[in-house]
Structure formats: C-alpha cells, structure tokens
Design an enzyme around this catalytic site. Structure first.
Site, PDB file in Angstrom:
ATOM      1  CE1 TYR A  40     -38.102   6.762  12.302  1.00 36.23           C
ATOM      2  CE2 TYR A  40     -39.537   5.751  13.943  1.00 36.23           C
ATOM      3  CZ  TYR A  40     -39.357   6.594  12.854  1.00 36.23           C
ATOM      4  OH  TYR A  40     -40.427   7.267  12.326  1.00 36.23           O
ATOM      5  CE  LYS A  95     -24.963   3.797 -16.502  1.00 35.17           C
ATOM      6  NZ  LYS A  95     -25.122   4.346 -17.832  1.00 35.17           N
ATOM      7  CD  GLU A 137     -28.237   5.032 -18.459  1.00 34.30           C
ATOM      8  OE1 GLU A 137     -27.753   4.155 -19.187  1.00 34.30           O
ATOM      9  OE2 GLU A 137     -27.541   5.868 -17.861  1.00 34.30           O
ATOM     10  CG  ASN A 287     -23.030  -2.877 -29.412  1.00 31.97           C
ATOM     11  OD1 ASN A 287     -22.664  -3.863 -30.042  1.00 31.97           O
ATOM     12  ND2 ASN A 287     -22.522  -2.540 -28.248  1.00 31.97           N
ATOM     13  CG  ASN A 319     -20.902   4.512 -22.189  1.00 27.48           C
ATOM     14  OD1 ASN A 319     -20.158   4.521 -23.170  1.00 27.48           O
ATOM     15  ND2 ASN A 319     -21.989   5.247 -22.130  1.00 27.48           N
TER      16      ASN A 319
END
Length: 759
Positions: A40, A95, A137, A287, A319
């Site tokens: 920082y 996800k 999404e 599904n 996917n």
C-alpha cells in the site's frame, strides 16, 4: 436421504464454517512493515504511475489478467426462474468455484439489481476495467441476447454468455464426432430442435457455422413449430421459422437424422424415435429429466448415438468442458473478445481430444478398462487433465490468427507446461477417487460406528454411492445417532459382544485359533479377541462377509494396527507392511512414505517401501517419479542415513531399471526442477515432476506429512496401508469426517483392485 436432511446438508455446506464458497487471499508477502509499505502506501504509488502512463500496464501490476466477473441479475437461475439477484449469488459463487478448480481463474461474482437492459449494460461497462473477462450467467431471454451483443461490441475484453455458448460449443463437438460414427455428412442432415430459447438458438447458430443447412433445421417451442405466420417470435428465432403452420413434432421427426432437445422432459416418444433415419443422433439435454429416458432410447434403437445433460449417462454435454478453458486461452493472450473463430477452435479441439488415447488416470476414474472413441464416448470426460493443456492453446491460437490477441504466445511448449502446473492447485484427485469408487461400491465395515464422526463419514459414503456401510458398535447408540443426523438408510448394524453374535464369534475364533495354535494363542484367547471390534471386523473381511475394513478413529494408530497385523496376511513377496499418505498440494498430488508403520527400515526395507508406494501411485492413474529423501545429495555425506538411501537407490536401479527413482537427495532439489537440473544434470529425476517422496525413517515421514497438513492446510488421504492381502486401513487418531470419507474411497478402490487381481 430424506428431502429435509438433504436440504439441511446443502444449507450447512454453504453456511459453515464460513458463509459462501469463494474468498480473496493475498498473493504477496505481508508479514513485515516493509511488505505493507510496498503493498500500500507509499510503494503502491509506483505501479499506479506506470499504469497511468500506459493503461496496458494494469495487466503487469494487478490481477486483472486472471480475473473474470461472473455477472447475473437473477432472472433465469438454473431451473428456479426469476428469483432475484441476491438469491442467484450461491449459483454465481459456484460458477466461480468451477472457474478456479478447472482452470485456475480467479472470480468476483457480481449480482446486479436491474432488469433494464440499458442499466445492466451500463453497470457492466462501468466495472469492466477491473476484469480481464466477463461471464454472463442466468439472464433470461430475450434480454440476454441484447445484453451480450452490446457488451461484446462496447468492451475490449472477452465477454461470453455461457448459458448459450457453452452448451453450443460442447454439443457441436459431440455432433462432429457423432456424424463421423454415423457415416453422415453435416450438410445433408435434417435436425429437429425441441426448444427455442437461448441455448437452442446458440446451438443451432453454431451448427450452421459447421455446415448444417438452415433449411434442414426445424425448431419447436412450447407453442409448437416456429413458422413464418407467428407474430410472437423474436428476430433471432425468425431465421428458423418455416412455411409449415400445422407441423407436429411427431411429423417433423420422420426421416430426421438428429434430435436436439433443450426443452422439457419426455417430449420425445419411442414411436417418434423409430421414424428417424438410420444411426439417429439424439441429444436430449433437459435436466434432470431428459426429453427421452436414456435406457428407453437405447432399448428402442440399437443404432442410436445419444448424449444427455446427465453425469450418470454416457456422453454428458457438460459446460465445464468448455467455459473454464475458453476463458483461460482468451485471458492468456489478452484477447479483446471471444469470437466465432475461438469458439470453433474449442469445438474442434474437444472433438479431436475424444478420438485420442485416453490417459489411464481417466480410465481409472470412470471405472473403465479402456475408454475409446465410439457411440458411448464422443466427448472427453470432465476429469480429463488434457482439457487444460489442449483447449486453451487452441483458443489462444484462434485468437491470435483472428487478430483479437494483444499479447501473443511465442513458446507453446512453455505455455503448455504453465497450464499443466496450474492444475495442481485443486482437489481433482479426490473427485477422481469418488467417481471411481462409485463405479463398483463395496461393503465397508466401520469398527467404531457408534462414534458420531465415524457414522457421519459412513452416511456420506452411503449417500454418495461409494460404499455399502456395515456399522460395528453399540446398536442402541448407533440407532440414536442415526436418527439425530438423519441417516435413515437400512444398513447392517452389528455389535460383536452381544449374544446374537455368539455363533459368528465362535466361527471366527475357531479359524483364528487354528491359524495361531502353534504360536501361543489358545482357543480361549481367540474367543476373547473376537469380542474386540477390530479383530471381529478383520475376520469379516477374511470370511468375505465384508469387502474392506476401516478402524482407528478413537485409538492410537499402533493399537488399531495390531489386530490388522495379527490377522490379515501379507501380499505375496511382502515381508513388512508399510504405509503412504497422499497429500493434495498446490503443486499436485504427492505421495509420502512410510508415514505410519516402520520406525527405521533397513536399506532393503526402504527399497521395498519405494516399490510398494510406486504401485499405489499407479493405482491412482499417475506415473510414479520417486525421490529418496535425505539430508545429503548423491554421495555428499557418508553418514548412515544418506548411505542407506543411496544403497536403496542402487538396489532399485539394478532390479527395476525402468523405474524413475533417484537419490539420496535433499527435499529442495527434489522439488525444484531448475535447481536439480543445474546442479545434478545426471539424475533420473531431471525434467520430471517428482510426485513420490520416500523417507529414511518414520520420524521424517510422519513429521513432514503432519507439518504440511497443519501449516499449509494440505488435504491428506491416508495412511494407506501397503503390503496387505486384503483391503484393510487404519485412520489416524481423531481423523476428520472428510479424511474418513476419502479413506473410504481408497478402501473401496483397494478392494476393487484386489478383486480384479484374483479373477
């Protein structure tokens, strides 16, 4: 499992020990004042100024290049519908978890509280400087089409709506391979599509790029066929509208070559299936219940090539085969977008991978003798490690060739090595273990099932389908604990001490006494020992009444091990039993031996431990690369311990010349490939990634594995006993539920292996 129990387990998983599934962790030192002054103020000003001079330096000095935003407004969450941004957050975190574990991509999940397209797009544009890519999404159609289109046009980082394109990419790869098996040309096939949402449209659009003719696609939604006189269709749907107003799904299916289902359960009947052309291709991806049941479909047509969205059937269109690796390749060349060329590159790479020889690790994970290209294998498996080293390079090359890569890759071999190294940071091997155990679950006897944590482990093993538990202990306590944790399965419970087990105790005692009568064991001794659960359980395994045994949770390791060594025969050629621990480290799986049994093995004993451990490494589908660890390097010390390890290496080199083993060697040289190559270029370990460490004594091995576990939070699986003729293993005292579940999977796989060898 009761629905309420499953619900409670799911809620606890997301709530404990900390809410959520992902976290931010430091990647730089922060221990000293100097570190903090660099992190920082005032040190941080320097990279800020460099980025101000040239904005692309943000990739050099920040995490932007490996950071993806998973963004939703919660309007189409899984099968739950429009449940709002807050309610979508667990899915978005999930996800993010998949991005991390499959492709080592960091994620911030962002839930946007707006259904307005302009507001949503503006929000994403405003935060885009933070990220290297945007994954949209669970946004409902038709808004999702417009949102993605605008963001792709207006941003200079990769943007992809995975709900559309992920399914399209994976199913397109499956289609290419299915057509090859069916002996059909893509430009000739007739496709019937059930569903006209974002995924169905994206699939159809991508199929057109592969060569399917638009005139040969007939699409249906819940209101029937898409025809030109309908006024409720979106522009993106109109391109598939035909001049066929009253066509039914059954009529459309006649003489068709492919059915693509992204709609609702059981809309495709066996009668319709029978009207399709030879070698029909059916992708039923609703599904969890597909458009036609898999078993029903394959029973109806033996020439069918079928894929579903389910993990328990062949050819899952998943996917996760796509999005982590597509973004990986896009990020690694700093692509400004994910274009059609990159998506097609992923399609062709996936299709090609399914036709190549499958690594043994994958065969083992799926319980297959040999997976090979065919009707039941037209897509790679999600656990295939080659996905990481094949899909990103293909995507990255396509980005470079299509002109959207701003940081091209020059050294592809080095890039593949980097991708391979990224795969060591997760628990893939645990998933492989569980999956393999599920293929052929075995009867596992738990000797301390009246301990709450042991019972929890047995419950999880049962509900995950990896084992059939046999519970030993006080029956009244076990029943009470089962009710408390919602374990309502009807599994066998045995208390070895009760009167009802007298006949079995007598039978076991007789056999044990006969085997030990000339070694100081009386029949009275044998009968007394059979009241001990560990002896009783060992005899169950020897009598074939259980396939495997686990004990040791509430007793010291040596105490729990004694009955095992007293009763279970050694494997052929084994004089002494040993053990190994599998450590799931950031650099990948590491096997450490001997961690639990032999205090100070001889030279010959160390060589045997190395050999037995290498067999276990192979059982996990890995090629063993063995380092014999000491405090010396290749003769630098003449003391007893380094000499022992050096002589053990000599034995192995002479007797097993193809075995990749070397030493004696210090730990840092074993693990640091650059150091090893520079100082000891003659070693058999050069240019190899060591995955097996053999120690000179129990002190070193046990201390090392426990230090890794406690200081670094490394997952440990073990100790795995080596050299026994039966699948019997002993927990460490006070093992966690997770450790016991993992050891259950190991015991089941051990039982599978031993059963196969005896066939």
């Amino acid at each position: 499992m009761h629905k309420d129990t499953k619900r409670r387990e799911a809620l606890l998983y997301h709530a404990k020990p900390h809410p959520g599934k992902i976290a931010v962790v430091p990647t730089k030192p922060y221990a000293s004042q100097r570190d903090l002054s660099l992190a920082y103020s005032p040190g941080v000003a320097e990279p800020c100024l460099e980025i101000a001079k040239n904005v692309t330096n943000v990739y050099k000095y920040t995490a932007k290049g490996n950071l993806v935003a998973v963004i939703s407004n919660g309007t189409a969450v899984l099968g739950l519908g429009d449940i709002g941004p807050e309610a979508s957050k667990p899915v978005m975190e999930g996800k993010g978890l998949l991005f991390k574990i499959f492709a080592d991509i960091d994620v911030f999940d962002i839930e946007v509280d707006t259904k307005d397209i302009d507001a949503f797009v503006e929000t994403v544009k405003n935060i885009a400087p933070t990220f290297g890519g945007i994954n949209l999404e669970d946004i409902k159609a038709p808004e999702s089409f417009e949102i993605e289109r605008r963001l792709k046009e207006e941003l200079d980082i990769p943007v992809m709506h995975d709900d559309q394109h992920g399914t399209a990419i994976i199913s397109a790869a499956a289609l290419l391979n299915a057509l090859e098996l069916a002996g059909k040309k893509i430009e000739d096939i007739k496709i019937v599509v059930s569903g006209a949402g974002s995924a169905a449209l994206a699939c159809s659009n991508l199929y057109l790029q592969l060569g399917v003719q638009s005139k040969n696609i007939i699409m249906f939604d819940k209101d029937g066929v898409l025809h030109t006189k309908r006024t409720d269709l979106l522009p993106v749907q109109m391109q598939y509208a035909k001049d066929v107003e009253n066509l039914s799904l059954a009529d459309a299916m006649k003489n068709s070559d492919m059915f693509l289902g992204l709609s609702a359960p059981n809309v495709l009947t066996p009668e319709m299936l029978l009207t399709m052309n030879n070698n029909p291709i059916v992708f039923a991806m609703a599904n969890p219940v597909p458009e036609i049941d898999y078993e029903l479909a394959v029973a109806t047509r033996n020439d069918i090539i079928m894929a579903t969205g389910r993990s328990d059937k062949p050819n899952q269109v998943n996917n996760v085969l796509g999005f982590p690796f597509i973004f990986r390749g896009a990020l690694d060349v700093r692509a400004t977008k994910i274009n059609e060329e990159m998506k097609l590159a992923a399609v062709y790479a996936l299709a090609k991978l399914a036709k190549e020889t499958v690594p043994e690790q994958v065969n083992i994970a799926y319980g297959a003798k040999k997976l090979s290209f065919g009707k039941d294998y037209i897509l790679p498996k999600p656990f295939d490690p080659r996905l990481m080293t094949e899909i990103p390079p293909a995507v990255a090359k396509a980005a470079m060739e299509s002109g959207v890569a701003t940081e091209p890759i020059a050294d592809w071999d080095k890039y593949r090595d980097e991708l391979s190294d990224r795969m060591g940071s997760d628990n893939k091997l645990v998933r492989l273990l569980m999956n393999r155990a599920k293929m052929d679950p075995k009867k596992v006897v738990y000797t301390e099932a009246d301990q709450l944590n042991v019972l929890k482990a047995a419950q999880i093993a049962y509900e995950e389908g990896i084992a059939i538990p046999i519970l030993l202990g006080n029956k009244e306590i076990i029943l009470e604990l089962k009710e408390e944790i919602g374990f309502d399965a009807d599994v066998m419970i045995i208390d070895p001490k009760i009167k009802e087990e007298a006949e079995r105790r007598e039978r076991y005692a007789e056999k044990f006494w006969k085997s030990r009568e000339r070694r100081g064991v009386t029949k009275f001794d044998a009968e007394k020992l059979m009241r001990d659960r560990s002896y009783f359980a060992s005899m169950m395994v020897l009598h074939g009444e259980a396939d495997a045994m686990l004990s040791g949770y509430s007793r010291s390791y040596s105490t729990a091990l004694k009955p095992v060594l007293d009763l279970i025969p050694r494997a052929n050629g084994v004089a002494k039993v040993s053990s190994t621990n599998l450590m799931l480290t950031k650099r990948g799986p590491m096997f450490l031996a001997d961690t639990a049994v032999n205090p100070n093995p001889t030279t010959e004993g160390v060589a045997k431990i190395a050999l037995m451990t290498s067999h276990v490494v192979k059982m996990f589908g890995l090629d063993p690369v063995v380092a014999m660890i000491s405090y010396g390097n290749f003769g630098s010390s003449k003391e007893e311990t380094p000499t022992k390890m050096r002589n053990a290496v000599d034995i192995l080199h002479k007797q097993y010349p193809d075995m990749i083993v070397d030493g004696e060697i210090q730990m840092d040289f074993a693990l640091n490939r650059e150091m090893l190559k520079e100082k000891f270029p003659f070693s058999k370990l050069v240019n190899k990634k060591v995955n097996t460490l053999v120690f000179a004594n129990l002190d070193a091995a046990n201390t090392t594995y426990k230090m890794l576990k406690e200081l670094n939070g490394v997952t440990s699986i073990g100790p795995i006993l080596l050299g026994l003729d039966a699948p019997v293993h002993v927990f460490q005292l006070g093992a966690s539920v997770e450790e016991m579940v993992n050891m259950t999977a190991v015991a089941v796989i051990d039982a599978q292996e031993k059963a196969n060898r005896k066939k």
